[in-house]
Write a protein that holds these residues in place. Structure first.
Motif, PDB file in Angstrom:
ATOM      1  N   THR A  34      -4.656 -18.244  -9.280  1.00 22.12           N
ATOM      2  CA  THR A  34      -3.682 -18.313  -8.096  1.00 22.12           C
ATOM      3  C   THR A  34      -4.391 -16.779  -7.558  1.00 22.12           C
ATOM      4  OG1 THR A  34      -1.968 -17.016  -9.274  1.00 22.12           O
ATOM      5  CG2 THR A  34      -1.623 -19.238  -8.587  1.00 22.12           C
ATOM      6  N   LYS A  35      -5.002 -15.747  -8.245  1.00 24.66           N
ATOM      7  CA  LYS A  35      -5.561 -14.585  -7.786  1.00 24.66           C
ATOM      8  C   LYS A  35      -6.713 -14.720  -7.214  1.00 24.66           C
ATOM      9  CE  LYS A  35      -7.218 -12.899 -12.167  1.00 24.66           C
ATOM     10  NZ  LYS A  35      -7.235 -11.928 -13.294  1.00 24.66           N
ATOM     11  N   GLU A  36      -7.395 -16.021  -7.336  1.00 18.81           N
ATOM     12  CA  GLU A  36      -8.825 -16.092  -6.953  1.00 18.81           C
ATOM     13  C   GLU A  36      -8.563 -16.957  -5.499  1.00 18.81           C
ATOM     14  OE1 GLU A  36     -11.433 -16.678 -10.802  1.00 18.81           O
ATOM     15  OE2 GLU A  36     -10.156 -18.519 -10.213  1.00 18.81           O
ATOM     16  N   VAL A  37      -7.543 -17.474  -5.157  1.00 23.46           N
ATOM     17  CA  VAL A  37      -6.991 -18.104  -3.995  1.00 23.46           C
ATOM     18  C   VAL A  37      -7.586 -17.192  -2.700  1.00 23.46           C
ATOM     19  CG1 VAL A  37      -5.371 -19.237  -2.373  1.00 23.46           C
ATOM     20  CG2 VAL A  37      -5.582 -19.883  -4.838  1.00 23.46           C
ATOM     21  N   LEU A  80     -11.516 -32.207  -6.876  1.00 21.81           N
ATOM     22  CA  LEU A  80     -10.075 -31.535  -6.882  1.00 21.81           C
ATOM     23  C   LEU A  80     -10.254 -30.315  -7.197  1.00 21.81           C
ATOM     24  CD1 LEU A  80      -7.083 -32.297  -6.792  1.00 21.81           C
ATOM     25  CD2 LEU A  80      -7.438 -32.735  -9.084  1.00 21.81           C
ATOM     26  N   VAL A  81      -9.526 -29.358  -6.634  1.00 23.99           N
ATOM     27  CA  VAL A  81      -9.541 -28.170  -6.889  1.00 23.99           C
ATOM     28  C   VAL A  81      -7.873 -27.769  -7.280  1.00 23.99           C
ATOM     29  CG1 VAL A  81      -9.332 -25.737  -6.166  1.00 23.99           C
ATOM     30  CG2 VAL A  81     -11.197 -27.037  -5.402  1.00 23.99           C
ATOM     31  N   ILE A  82      -7.857 -27.348  -8.777  1.00 24.54           N
ATOM     32  CA  ILE A  82      -6.662 -27.030  -9.260  1.00 24.54           C
ATOM     33  C   ILE A  82      -6.346 -25.642  -9.427  1.00 24.54           C
ATOM     34  CG2 ILE A  82      -5.349 -27.303 -11.582  1.00 24.54           C
ATOM     35  CD1 ILE A  82      -6.727 -29.661 -12.498  1.00 24.54           C
ATOM     36  N   ILE A  83      -5.228 -25.422  -8.714  1.00 23.08           N
ATOM     37  CA  ILE A  83      -4.968 -23.832  -8.570  1.00 23.08           C
ATOM     38  C   ILE A  83      -3.748 -23.602  -9.547  1.00 23.08           C
ATOM     39  CG2 ILE A  83      -4.361 -21.932  -7.094  1.00 23.08           C
ATOM     40  CD1 ILE A  83      -5.616 -23.640  -4.897  1.00 23.08           C
ATOM     41  N   ALA A  84      -3.800 -22.706 -10.613  1.00 20.90           N
ATOM     42  CA  ALA A  84      -2.542 -22.176 -11.399  1.00 20.90           C
ATOM     43  C   ALA A  84      -2.344 -20.688 -11.857  1.00 20.90           C
ATOM     44  CB  ALA A  84      -2.599 -23.142 -12.577  1.00 20.90           C
ATOM     45  N   ASN A  85      -1.556 -20.446 -12.334  1.00 22.47           N
ATOM     46  CA  ASN A  85      -1.283 -19.116 -12.611  1.00 22.47           C
ATOM     47  C   ASN A  85      -2.196 -18.861 -14.034  1.00 22.47           C
ATOM     48  OD1 ASN A  85       0.397 -18.196 -10.820  1.00 22.47           O
ATOM     49  ND2 ASN A  85       2.160 -18.801 -11.886  1.00 22.47           N
ATOM     50  N   GLU A  86      -2.335 -19.873 -14.698  1.00 18.80           N
ATOM     51  CA  GLU A  86      -3.215 -19.780 -16.112  1.00 18.80           C
ATOM     52  C   GLU A  86      -4.330 -20.791 -15.980  1.00 18.80           C
ATOM     53  OE1 GLU A  86      -0.735 -20.270 -19.235  1.00 18.80           O
ATOM     54  OE2 GLU A  86       0.495 -18.375 -18.839  1.00 18.80           O
ATOM     55  N   ARG A  87      -5.342 -20.432 -16.817  1.00 18.18           N
ATOM     56  CA  ARG A  87      -6.508 -21.702 -16.705  1.00 18.18           C
ATOM     57  C   ARG A  87      -5.869 -22.899 -17.378  1.00 18.18           C
ATOM     58  NH1 ARG A  87     -10.368 -20.337 -13.608  1.00 18.18           N
ATOM     59  NH2 ARG A  87     -10.895 -18.100 -14.032  1.00 18.18           N
ATOM     60  N   VAL A  90      -2.748 -31.515  -0.067  1.00 15.92           N
ATOM     61  CA  VAL A  90      -2.232 -30.518  -1.158  1.00 15.92           C
ATOM     62  C   VAL A  90      -1.186 -30.994  -2.035  1.00 15.92           C
ATOM     63  CG1 VAL A  90      -1.525 -28.397  -1.373  1.00 15.92           C
ATOM     64  CG2 VAL A  90      -3.424 -28.800   0.226  1.00 15.92           C
ATOM     65  N   ILE A  91      -1.419 -31.085  -3.174  1.00 16.34           N
ATOM     66  CA  ILE A  91      -0.014 -31.421  -4.243  1.00 16.34           C
ATOM     67  C   ILE A  91       0.403 -30.206  -4.485  1.00 16.34           C
ATOM     68  CG2 ILE A  91       0.712 -32.595  -6.182  1.00 16.34           C
ATOM     69  CD1 ILE A  91      -1.287 -34.680  -5.525  1.00 16.34           C
ATOM     70  N   HIS A  92       1.895 -30.059  -4.451  1.00 15.96           N
ATOM     71  CA  HIS A  92       2.626 -28.958  -5.194  1.00 15.96           C
ATOM     72  C   HIS A  92       3.520 -29.381  -6.183  1.00 15.96           C
ATOM     73  CE1 HIS A  92       1.583 -25.676  -2.059  1.00 15.96           C
ATOM     74  NE2 HIS A  92       1.557 -26.677  -1.270  1.00 15.96           N
ATOM     75  N   THR A  93       3.274 -28.703  -7.637  1.00 11.59           N
ATOM     76  CA  THR A  93       3.938 -29.127  -8.673  1.00 11.59           C
ATOM     77  C   THR A  93       4.582 -27.956  -9.436  1.00 11.59           C
ATOM     78  OG1 THR A  93       2.216 -29.319 -10.187  1.00 11.59           O
ATOM     79  CG2 THR A  93       2.650 -31.163  -8.841  1.00 11.59           C
ATOM     80  N   LEU A  94       5.513 -27.982 -10.328  1.00  9.85           N
ATOM     81  CA  LEU A  94       5.974 -26.879 -11.183  1.00  9.85           C
ATOM     82  C   LEU A  94       4.596 -26.572 -12.048  1.00  9.85           C
ATOM     83  CD1 LEU A  94       9.449 -28.266 -12.151  1.00  9.85           C
ATOM     84  CD2 LEU A  94       8.857 -26.189 -10.683  1.00  9.85           C
ATOM     85  N   PRO A  95       4.947 -25.535 -12.887  1.00 13.28           N
ATOM     86  CA  PRO A  95       3.789 -25.241 -13.898  1.00 13.28           C
ATOM     87  C   PRO A  95       3.472 -26.336 -14.853  1.00 13.28           C
ATOM     88  CG  PRO A  95       4.935 -23.293 -13.659  1.00 13.28           C
ATOM     89  CD  PRO A  95       5.658 -24.464 -12.839  1.00 13.28           C
ATOM     90  N   LEU A  96       2.347 -26.716 -15.266  1.00 13.49           N
ATOM     91  CA  LEU A  96       1.988 -27.716 -16.214  1.00 13.49           C
ATOM     92  C   LEU A  96       2.914 -28.007 -17.369  1.00 13.49           C
ATOM     93  CD1 LEU A  96      -0.014 -30.126 -16.407  1.00 13.49           C
ATOM     94  CD2 LEU A  96      -1.337 -28.603 -17.796  1.00 13.49           C
ATOM     95  N   TRP A 122      -4.594 -29.254  -6.049  1.00 12.48           N
ATOM     96  CA  TRP A 122      -3.424 -29.555  -6.717  1.00 12.48           C
ATOM     97  C   TRP A 122      -2.867 -28.069  -7.190  1.00 12.48           C
ATOM     98  CZ3 TRP A 122      -3.207 -31.706 -12.419  1.00 12.48           C
ATOM     99  CH2 TRP A 122      -1.807 -31.639 -12.767  1.00 12.48           C
ATOM    100  N   ILE A 123      -1.894 -27.684  -6.570  1.00 14.32           N
ATOM    101  CA  ILE A 123      -1.190 -26.282  -6.961  1.00 14.32           C
ATOM    102  C   ILE A 123      -0.134 -26.433  -7.894  1.00 14.32           C
ATOM    103  CG2 ILE A 123      -0.352 -24.117  -5.963  1.00 14.32           C
ATOM    104  CD1 ILE A 123      -1.694 -24.902  -3.183  1.00 14.32           C
ATOM    105  N   LEU A 124      -0.201 -25.666  -9.148  1.00 16.53           N
ATOM    106  CA  LEU A 124       0.717 -25.713  -9.993  1.00 16.53           C
ATOM    107  C   LEU A 124       1.522 -24.311 -10.124  1.00 16.53           C
ATOM    108  CD1 LEU A 124      -1.722 -27.049 -12.311  1.00 16.53           C
ATOM    109  CD2 LEU A 124       0.439 -27.966 -12.540  1.00 16.53           C
ATOM    110  N   GLY A 125       2.696 -24.663 -10.053  1.00 16.08           N
ATOM    111  CA  GLY A 125       3.635 -23.156 -10.076  1.00 16.08           C
ATOM    112  C   GLY A 125       3.791 -22.635  -8.770  1.00 16.08           C
ATOM    113  N   LYS A 126       3.485 -21.523  -8.546  1.00 18.13           N
ATOM    114  CA  LYS A 126       3.735 -20.567  -7.292  1.00 18.13           C
ATOM    115  C   LYS A 126       3.548 -21.445  -6.133  1.00 18.13           C
ATOM    116  CE  LYS A 126       2.711 -15.916  -5.557  1.00 18.13           C
ATOM    117  NZ  LYS A 126       1.763 -14.968  -5.825  1.00 18.13           N
ATOM    118  N   GLN A 127       4.317 -21.446  -5.054  1.00 20.01           N
ATOM    119  CA  GLN A 127       3.729 -22.074  -3.718  1.00 20.01           C
ATOM    120  C   GLN A 127       3.059 -21.143  -3.000  1.00 20.01           C
ATOM    121  OE1 GLN A 127       4.733 -24.781  -2.456  1.00 20.01           O
ATOM    122  NE2 GLN A 127       6.158 -25.493  -4.013  1.00 20.01           N
ATOM    123  N   LEU A 128       1.668 -21.629  -2.621  1.00 21.23           N
ATOM    124  CA  LEU A 128       0.498 -21.049  -2.135  1.00 21.23           C
ATOM    125  C   LEU A 128       0.360 -21.672  -0.806  1.00 21.23           C
ATOM    126  CD1 LEU A 128      -2.054 -20.559  -5.050  1.00 21.23           C
ATOM    127  CD2 LEU A 128      -0.225 -18.659  -3.966  1.00 21.23           C
TER     128      LEU A 128
END
Length: 136
Positions: free
Chosen positions: A72-75, A38-45, A101-107, A87-93
């Motif tokens: 998100t900047k590493e995407v 699983l790859v988790i992508i978020a604005n913060e670690r 792909v799962i899209h959710t709000l920030p944690l 699993w993408i948290l926050g910003k829709q990428l």
């Protein structure tokens, strides 16, 4: 400012400054381990020891050592098509995954928003049959 810089400026030549020159040299590539499920992508670690995150990973039958967290900047450094579930948290990428792909709000918003928790669990249930994860 050097004499060369002043002359170029006087001639109307704009100099560009690389913000991250290591990217051009290939030194800053995102490498995802082979064991990743699983790859988790978020604005913060993301803290994989967080209780909510642990519960979500347990529901997906994934161990935390099988998770790769990216910012998100590493995407943009990923290949065009990703071969891992995301699993993408926050910003829709726009991430194109061969899996799902799962899209959710920030944690931090999921904690206090029951509707976002329900939406997350609904997405997990939607992909439940696609889970091809190995547990240790």
């Amino acid at each position: 400012m050097t004499v060369r810089d002043q002359l170029l400026k006087h001639m109307g030549i704009v100099q560009w400054t690389l913000r991250n020159p290591t990217v051009l040299r290939g030194e800053h590539a995102v490498s995802i381990p082979d064991s990743t499920q699983l790859v988790i992508i978020a604005n913060e670690r993301i803290d994989l020891d967080n209780l909510l995150v642990k519960d979500i990973l347990r529901a997906m039958q994934i161990d935390s050592c099988q998770v790769c967290c990216l910012l998100t900047k590493e995407v943009s450094l990923l290949p065009k098509e990703v071969y891992w579930p995301c699993w993408i948290l926050g910003k829709q990428l726009a991430v194109s995954s061969k899996k799902w792909v799962i899209h959710t709000l920030p944690l931090e918003e999921i904690y206090f928003n029951p509707q976002s928790k329900r939406a997350l669990w609904a997405q997990i249930c939607q992909y439940e049959n696609n889970f091809e994860f190995r547990t240790n």
